[in-house]
Design a protein around this motif. Sequence first.
Motif, PDB file in Angstrom:
ATOM      1  N   ASP A 168       1.006  -1.139  -0.030  1.00  0.00           N
ATOM      2  CA  ASP A 168       0.016   0.101  -0.113  1.00  0.00           C
ATOM      3  C   ASP A 168       0.973   1.280   0.171  1.00  0.00           C
ATOM      4  O   ASP A 168       0.428   2.199  -0.623  1.00  0.00           O
ATOM      5  CB  ASP A 168      -0.905  -0.054   1.238  1.00  0.00           C
ATOM      6  CG  ASP A 168      -2.001  -0.976   1.003  1.00  0.00           C
ATOM      7  OD1 ASP A 168      -2.785  -1.125   0.020  1.00  0.00           O
ATOM      8  OD2 ASP A 168      -2.268  -1.850   1.924  1.00  0.00           O
ATOM      9  N   GLN A 180       1.697   2.502  -3.566  1.00  0.00           N
ATOM     10  CA  GLN A 180       0.599   2.852  -4.180  1.00  0.00           C
ATOM     11  C   GLN A 180       0.854   4.478  -4.288  1.00  0.00           C
ATOM     12  O   GLN A 180       0.970   5.238  -3.662  1.00  0.00           O
ATOM     13  CB  GLN A 180      -0.699   2.636  -3.481  1.00  0.00           C
ATOM     14  CG  GLN A 180      -2.112   3.121  -4.284  1.00  0.00           C
ATOM     15  CD  GLN A 180      -2.286   2.239  -5.389  1.00  0.00           C
ATOM     16  OE1 GLN A 180      -1.943   1.323  -5.369  1.00  0.00           O
ATOM     17  NE2 GLN A 180      -2.920   2.822  -6.486  1.00  0.00           N
ATOM     18  N   TYR A 191      -6.250  -0.242  -7.130  1.00  0.00           N
ATOM     19  CA  TYR A 191      -6.329  -0.166  -5.742  1.00  0.00           C
ATOM     20  C   TYR A 191      -7.620  -1.146  -5.362  1.00  0.00           C
ATOM     21  O   TYR A 191      -7.575  -2.134  -4.610  1.00  0.00           O
ATOM     22  CB  TYR A 191      -6.790   1.136  -5.377  1.00  0.00           C
ATOM     23  CG  TYR A 191      -7.166   1.106  -3.853  1.00  0.00           C
ATOM     24  CD1 TYR A 191      -6.242   1.120  -2.809  1.00  0.00           C
ATOM     25  CD2 TYR A 191      -8.526   1.362  -3.409  1.00  0.00           C
ATOM     26  CE1 TYR A 191      -6.689   1.039  -1.469  1.00  0.00           C
ATOM     27  CE2 TYR A 191      -9.037   1.250  -2.331  1.00  0.00           C
ATOM     28  CZ  TYR A 191      -7.850   1.263  -1.111  1.00  0.00           C
ATOM     29  OH  TYR A 191      -8.498   1.180   0.208  1.00  0.00           O
ATOM     30  N   ALA A 199      -7.085  -4.822  -6.032  1.00  0.00           N
ATOM     31  CA  ALA A 199      -6.239  -5.561  -4.916  1.00  0.00           C
ATOM     32  C   ALA A 199      -7.020  -5.981  -3.780  1.00  0.00           C
ATOM     33  O   ALA A 199      -6.798  -6.714  -2.892  1.00  0.00           O
ATOM     34  CB  ALA A 199      -5.010  -4.901  -4.769  1.00  0.00           C
ATOM     35  N   ARG A 200      -8.371  -5.538  -3.793  1.00  0.00           N
ATOM     36  CA  ARG A 200      -9.185  -5.645  -2.641  1.00  0.00           C
ATOM     37  C   ARG A 200     -10.207  -6.800  -2.835  1.00  0.00           C
ATOM     38  O   ARG A 200     -10.447  -7.021  -3.860  1.00  0.00           O
ATOM     39  CB  ARG A 200     -10.040  -4.464  -2.218  1.00  0.00           C
ATOM     40  CG  ARG A 200      -9.554  -3.118  -2.149  1.00  0.00           C
ATOM     41  CD  ARG A 200     -10.241  -1.989  -1.750  1.00  0.00           C
ATOM     42  NE  ARG A 200     -11.326  -2.246  -0.563  1.00  0.00           N
ATOM     43  CZ  ARG A 200     -10.753  -2.444   0.837  1.00  0.00           C
ATOM     44  NH1 ARG A 200      -9.794  -1.785   1.149  1.00  0.00           N
ATOM     45  NH2 ARG A 200     -11.725  -2.455   1.768  1.00  0.00           N
ATOM     46  N   GLY A 244     -13.402  -5.766  -4.053  1.00  0.00           N
ATOM     47  CA  GLY A 244     -13.217  -4.357  -4.818  1.00  0.00           C
ATOM     48  C   GLY A 244     -14.303  -4.061  -5.907  1.00  0.00           C
ATOM     49  O   GLY A 244     -14.492  -2.903  -6.097  1.00  0.00           O
ATOM     50  N   HIS A 248      -5.246  -2.412   1.562  1.00  0.00           N
ATOM     51  CA  HIS A 248      -6.198  -3.366   0.749  1.00  0.00           C
ATOM     52  C   HIS A 248      -6.942  -4.112   1.629  1.00  0.00           C
ATOM     53  O   HIS A 248      -8.108  -4.655   1.171  1.00  0.00           O
ATOM     54  CB  HIS A 248      -5.355  -3.912  -0.300  1.00  0.00           C
ATOM     55  CG  HIS A 248      -4.610  -3.124  -1.059  1.00  0.00           C
ATOM     56  ND1 HIS A 248      -3.429  -3.670  -1.629  1.00  0.00           N
ATOM     57  CD2 HIS A 248      -5.261  -2.049  -1.927  1.00  0.00           C
ATOM     58  CE1 HIS A 248      -3.146  -2.714  -2.387  1.00  0.00           C
ATOM     59  NE2 HIS A 248      -4.066  -1.502  -2.896  1.00  0.00           N
ATOM     60  N   ASN A 249      -6.190  -4.614   2.583  1.00  0.00           N
ATOM     61  CA  ASN A 249      -7.036  -5.778   3.510  1.00  0.00           C
ATOM     62  C   ASN A 249      -7.764  -4.906   4.613  1.00  0.00           C
ATOM     63  O   ASN A 249      -8.333  -5.865   5.583  1.00  0.00           O
ATOM     64  CB  ASN A 249      -5.908  -6.624   4.074  1.00  0.00           C
ATOM     65  CG  ASN A 249      -4.970  -5.872   4.847  1.00  0.00           C
ATOM     66  OD1 ASN A 249      -4.794  -4.749   4.870  1.00  0.00           O
ATOM     67  ND2 ASN A 249      -4.130  -6.830   5.670  1.00  0.00           N
TER      68      ASN A 249
END
Length: 482
Positions: free
Chosen positions: A7, A10, A293, A296-297, A300, A341-342
């Motif tokens: 992250d 990013q 972004y 990656a979730r 998402g 992301h988590n």
Amino acid sequence: MENSSNDAKQKFSARYKEINIEDNQWPSSEDKLSRQKEIENLTPLLINAQAPLVICLDAPWGAGKTTFVKLWSHYLRSLEIKSLYLNAWENDFADDPLLPLISTFDKWIAAEDEDSTARAAWKKAKKFVPGILKSSAVAAAKAASFGILDIDKELEKLAGDVVGGAVGDIVDSFNVKQKSLEQFKSQLSVALEALPDDQNNLVIFIDELDRCRPTYAIEMLERVKHLFDLDQIIFILAMNRDQLGKSIQGVYGASFNGAQYLKRFIDIDYQLRTPSIKEYISARLDEPEISGYFKARKEGRYDLEHIIELMAYLALRFEYTPRDINQLIGRLKLIFRSIPHNHYLDESIIVPLLVLRQENPQLYTKYSKDALCANNVIEFLSGKKIGEGALEHRIAVMFGYLIAAAKDPYSNQSMEEVLAPWIKWSKTLTEIADASQVQSELQRAVNMVIELANGDREFRMRRGLNELAFKRIELAGEINFS
């Protein structure tokens, strides 16, 4: 809350990147606002029109004029139709807008064979430029030719005499400029032989004219009118015509009619189709840094779709312009940057509170101190009293979160007062459904609000949900994106 190493890498961009189309494929993958048909329908006008012609491509700021122009230029290229592009705003440092115009032509003609008629004519045309330029631009051309001016010594001296006052009579000065202008246009007409045999007109796009200094924009229009008013030349000026008219009025005074003045230079007006709010938001959120972004979730795709729905709903409610939407997305990007992301994204809280902070700071502050006023927030954001109107599922989720965030999952805090109007609304809808034996979408949405508001399991591990949201919003809310 610490970001993971991924992250932390990013990247965040405060600017929207301009499209860069390298292939010849049409339709283009860069057409995010479904401009294909509009461009294809306009193109016959360019191909068949009787030049000279000046077309105004009119649209508000942020409505996608630059992207439209670049897509249009790309489409013309796919048809093997030659066009030129000039960003006026990027060149308004020049003393005279004629210089960037000449430079744009020069880059095109330079590709011609050395011994071609077009190139020879253009070489002659450039020799007359010093007699046409503003005095300060002549001085600059002497100091550094920018690789475009092939200045004949006698004409250079003559131009210097004109601007230096050595020509005793003002009539002589006028005659020099008039002769230079006539010769320049005559040679430019010959240079247009560089056009392909099956192409009638050269299309010249001038973009971002409304962002220039008003005096520079006026001079650009005058240069287009007086120097390039020739057969085989069509100009397309991309601008917010109303805004440029007001800027011109600011130069000449409040009593001056800027809109009427622009009519002197423009033959045809075309109002660019304004994309739908949802369409515009979807396109703006389809940037690599944002889409990457969300990819990656874990959830998402759902998160992104939910954000688009919430933003579209609120943008319509408050009549947001493209500039307002860009501001909101810019702040959201900052917030995304702070959430790994988590971790929970909590867009159902963050998006409405960002808007609330902008539209009603007092209510935002009140909610930040006591979220039991959630119904006041909901009524303000929706523009309706609870129990009125329609309610879509994703919006119901947002309202449910705004209420649920007021409840401390580790206390016996009562939510009866907050939920009372929702329960009453649900009972009314239930009675209607019992009579018709059909549960309506509205009833399901209202029940969703109640279910989320009472969702102890949903929020038990998220104590301080509002507090964290407020911290992120305050950081992003202090920053404006132009």
